[in-house]
Design a protein around this motif. Structure first.
Motif, PDB file in Angstrom:
ATOM      1  N   LEU A  16       0.861  -1.175   0.000  1.00 26.79           N
ATOM      2  CA  LEU A  16       0.000   0.000   0.000  1.00 26.79           C
ATOM      3  C   LEU A  16       0.899   1.227   0.000  1.00 26.79           C
ATOM      4  O   LEU A  16       1.874   1.289   0.761  1.00 26.79           O
ATOM      5  CB  LEU A  16      -0.908   0.019   1.232  1.00 26.79           C
ATOM      6  N   HIS A  17       0.564   2.208  -0.853  1.00 23.85           N
ATOM      7  CA  HIS A  17       1.379   3.408  -0.985  1.00 23.85           C
ATOM      8  C   HIS A  17       0.561   4.651  -0.666  1.00 23.85           C
ATOM      9  O   HIS A  17      -0.673   4.660  -0.815  1.00 23.85           O
ATOM     10  CB  HIS A  17       1.942   3.521  -2.408  1.00 23.85           C
ATOM     11  N   ALA A  18       1.256   5.699  -0.259  1.00 26.51           N
ATOM     12  CA  ALA A  18       0.607   6.984  -0.011  1.00 26.51           C
ATOM     13  C   ALA A  18      -0.027   7.488  -1.306  1.00 26.51           C
ATOM     14  O   ALA A  18       0.531   7.337  -2.389  1.00 26.51           O
ATOM     15  CB  ALA A  18       1.621   7.993   0.517  1.00 26.51           C
ATOM     16  N   GLY A  19      -1.211   8.071  -1.176  1.00 30.45           N
ATOM     17  CA  GLY A  19      -1.918   8.595  -2.328  1.00 30.45           C
ATOM     18  C   GLY A  19      -2.885   7.620  -2.953  1.00 30.45           C
ATOM     19  O   GLY A  19      -3.684   8.007  -3.819  1.00 30.45           O
ATOM     20  N   GLN A  20      -2.835   6.336  -2.557  1.00 27.44           N
ATOM     21  CA  GLN A  20      -3.765   5.358  -3.105  1.00 27.44           C
ATOM     22  C   GLN A  20      -5.125   5.462  -2.408  1.00 27.44           C
ATOM     23  O   GLN A  20      -5.193   5.747  -1.209  1.00 27.44           O
ATOM     24  CB  GLN A  20      -3.212   3.941  -2.943  1.00 27.44           C
ATOM     25  N   PRO A  21      -6.200   5.216  -3.143  1.00 25.06           N
ATOM     26  CA  PRO A  21      -7.522   5.215  -2.500  1.00 25.06           C
ATOM     27  C   PRO A  21      -7.686   3.975  -1.639  1.00 25.06           C
ATOM     28  O   PRO A  21      -7.073   2.932  -1.904  1.00 25.06           O
ATOM     29  CB  PRO A  21      -8.486   5.199  -3.695  1.00 25.06           C
ATOM     30  N   LEU A  22      -8.508   4.088  -0.605  1.00 20.90           N
ATOM     31  CA  LEU A  22      -8.730   2.946   0.270  1.00 20.90           C
ATOM     32  C   LEU A  22     -10.194   2.910   0.717  1.00 20.90           C
ATOM     33  O   LEU A  22     -10.737   3.912   1.179  1.00 20.90           O
ATOM     34  CB  LEU A  22      -7.830   3.000   1.508  1.00 20.90           C
ATOM     35  N   TYR A  23     -10.798   1.742   0.531  1.00 19.13           N
ATOM     36  CA  TYR A  23     -12.124   1.456   1.070  1.00 19.13           C
ATOM     37  C   TYR A  23     -11.909   0.668   2.351  1.00 19.13           C
ATOM     38  O   TYR A  23     -11.155  -0.320   2.375  1.00 19.13           O
ATOM     39  CB  TYR A  23     -12.931   0.638   0.060  1.00 19.13           C
ATOM     40  N   ALA A  24     -12.547   1.092   3.443  1.00 16.53           N
ATOM     41  CA  ALA A  24     -12.352   0.430   4.731  1.00 16.53           C
ATOM     42  C   ALA A  24     -13.693   0.227   5.415  1.00 16.53           C
ATOM     43  O   ALA A  24     -14.513   1.144   5.487  1.00 16.53           O
ATOM     44  CB  ALA A  24     -11.428   1.269   5.619  1.00 16.53           C
ATOM     45  N   ILE A  25     -13.911  -0.977   5.923  1.00 18.42           N
ATOM     46  CA  ILE A  25     -15.104  -1.262   6.714  1.00 18.42           C
ATOM     47  C   ILE A  25     -14.664  -2.015   7.958  1.00 18.42           C
ATOM     48  O   ILE A  25     -13.918  -2.994   7.884  1.00 18.42           O
ATOM     49  CB  ILE A  25     -16.147  -2.064   5.888  1.00 18.42           C
ATOM     50  N   GLY A  26     -15.060  -1.506   9.127  1.00 20.01           N
ATOM     51  CA  GLY A  26     -14.622  -2.086  10.387  1.00 20.01           C
ATOM     52  C   GLY A  26     -15.244  -1.351  11.558  1.00 20.01           C
ATOM     53  O   GLY A  26     -16.276  -0.691  11.422  1.00 20.01           O
ATOM     54  N   TRP A  27     -14.600  -1.442  12.710  1.00 20.34           N
ATOM     55  CA  TRP A  27     -15.137  -0.881  13.959  1.00 20.34           C
ATOM     56  C   TRP A  27     -14.412   0.414  14.303  1.00 20.34           C
ATOM     57  O   TRP A  27     -13.207   0.439  14.457  1.00 20.34           O
ATOM     58  CB  TRP A  27     -14.977  -1.873  15.094  1.00 20.34           C
TER      59      TRP A  27
END
Length: 295
Positions: free
Chosen positions: A160-171
């Motif tokens: 994973l690199h800086a500037g990349q999009p990220l989808y996150a699902i969690g608590w």
């Protein structure tokens, strides 16, 4: 007498159960992804949430072990190609995963992400082969070179690199600002128990008359020191800035970090659920056929 049909029946039953479990698990994850609305970090409620943003650097960047590339998170696997008679396969000989926390920014705020326990799906993935156990290691020489002659290795590295999009699902939980502060009396008792675990050090600190034991007055000093330290910890917790933290939720809820968006993940999960269902059906049909032949 050995009958291979019993072994085949065991495999077909395993395919039935495994396929059913995989299908239900992927459908459950897809359900949670589809029904959880995307929240803004600044206004997100505490609990199970879905976030979308961009990865940012925080502190010193990580260095990927196989390529030495700067990144925020990495995962790698080294496999050796092995032959045994007519059979050949790739055998994993080394693997590791970064435990570095991530920083997600969605324009409204920032959120720290603990990747422990997450299903991480990076956008950057490299696979290549070589003749060394480690791609950046020194080439073997002498007797080691003879032993390693003809060996093949396959390297897989994800990042994973800086500037990349990220989808996150969690608590999601908000920490700092006194939210994580301990009860002062409970913390005082915990400190005293910790100090008593190292009794020689406790004597060194509080045994003023050096008689090898703590009298009533010296125990009062122990309690006072523990209370003062608990109060200092409480004050530091109150003064700590508020910080949103995403981590693994309770059992049964998905924890996914992906550079792909929700729509792409849903498509993959539905296809994987279909594959599990087909495996379950094939296992059921095979089990029924074998059972009839055995009885």
């Amino acid at each position: 007498m050995y009958d291979g049909r019993w072994v085949a029946l065991a495999f077909s039953l395993a395919a039935l159960v495994g396929g059913a479990w995989w299908c239900m698990w992927r459908l459950s994850q897809a359900h949670h992804l589809r029904d959880t609305p995307t929240s803004k970090i600044r206004s997100a409620a505490q609990g199970f949430v879905e976030l979308c943003g961009v990865l940012h650097e925080q502190g010193m960047p990580q260095q990927a072990p196989l390529t030495r590339q700067a990144c925020l998170w990495w995962r790698y696997r080294i496999e050796e190609y092995r032959r045994a008679g007519k059979n050949s396969r790739w055998q994993v000989v080394e693997s590791a995963t970064s435990d570095a926390w991530l920083l997600l920014d969605d324009g409204s705020g920032q959120c720290l992400i603990d990747p422990l326990g997450a299903e991480v799906r990076p956008a950057t993935r490299q696979v290549w082969e070589g003749s060394l156990r480690h791609p950046l290691g020194e080439a073997p020489s002498g007797f080691r070179a003879l032993l390693s002659f003809g060996k093949r290795y396959r390297y897989t590295e994800e990042r994973l690199h800086a500037g990349q999009p990220l989808y996150a699902i969690g608590w999601l939980q908000t920490q700092g600002g006194g939210r994580q502060a301990n009860n002062e009396q409970r913390r005082q008792a915990e400190l005293i128990r910790q100090w008593k675990a190292d009794y020689p050090d406790l004597l060194r600190r509080f045994d003023r008359n050096r008689d090898g034991q703590l009298d009533a007055q010296e125990w009062q000093r122990v309690q006072l020191a523990a209370r003062l330290e608990a109060q200092e910890e409480q004050q530091r917790a109150v003064q700590a800035p508020l910080q949103q933290v995403l981590s693994k939720p309770a059992e049964g809820l998905p924890y996914i970090l992906s550079c792909a968006g929700e729509d792409e993940l849903l498509r993959k999960f539905y296809w994987q659920a279909l594959g599990g269902a087909l495996l379950c059906l094939a296992g059921a049909a095979a089990s029924h056929w074998l059972w009839q032949r055995l009885w």
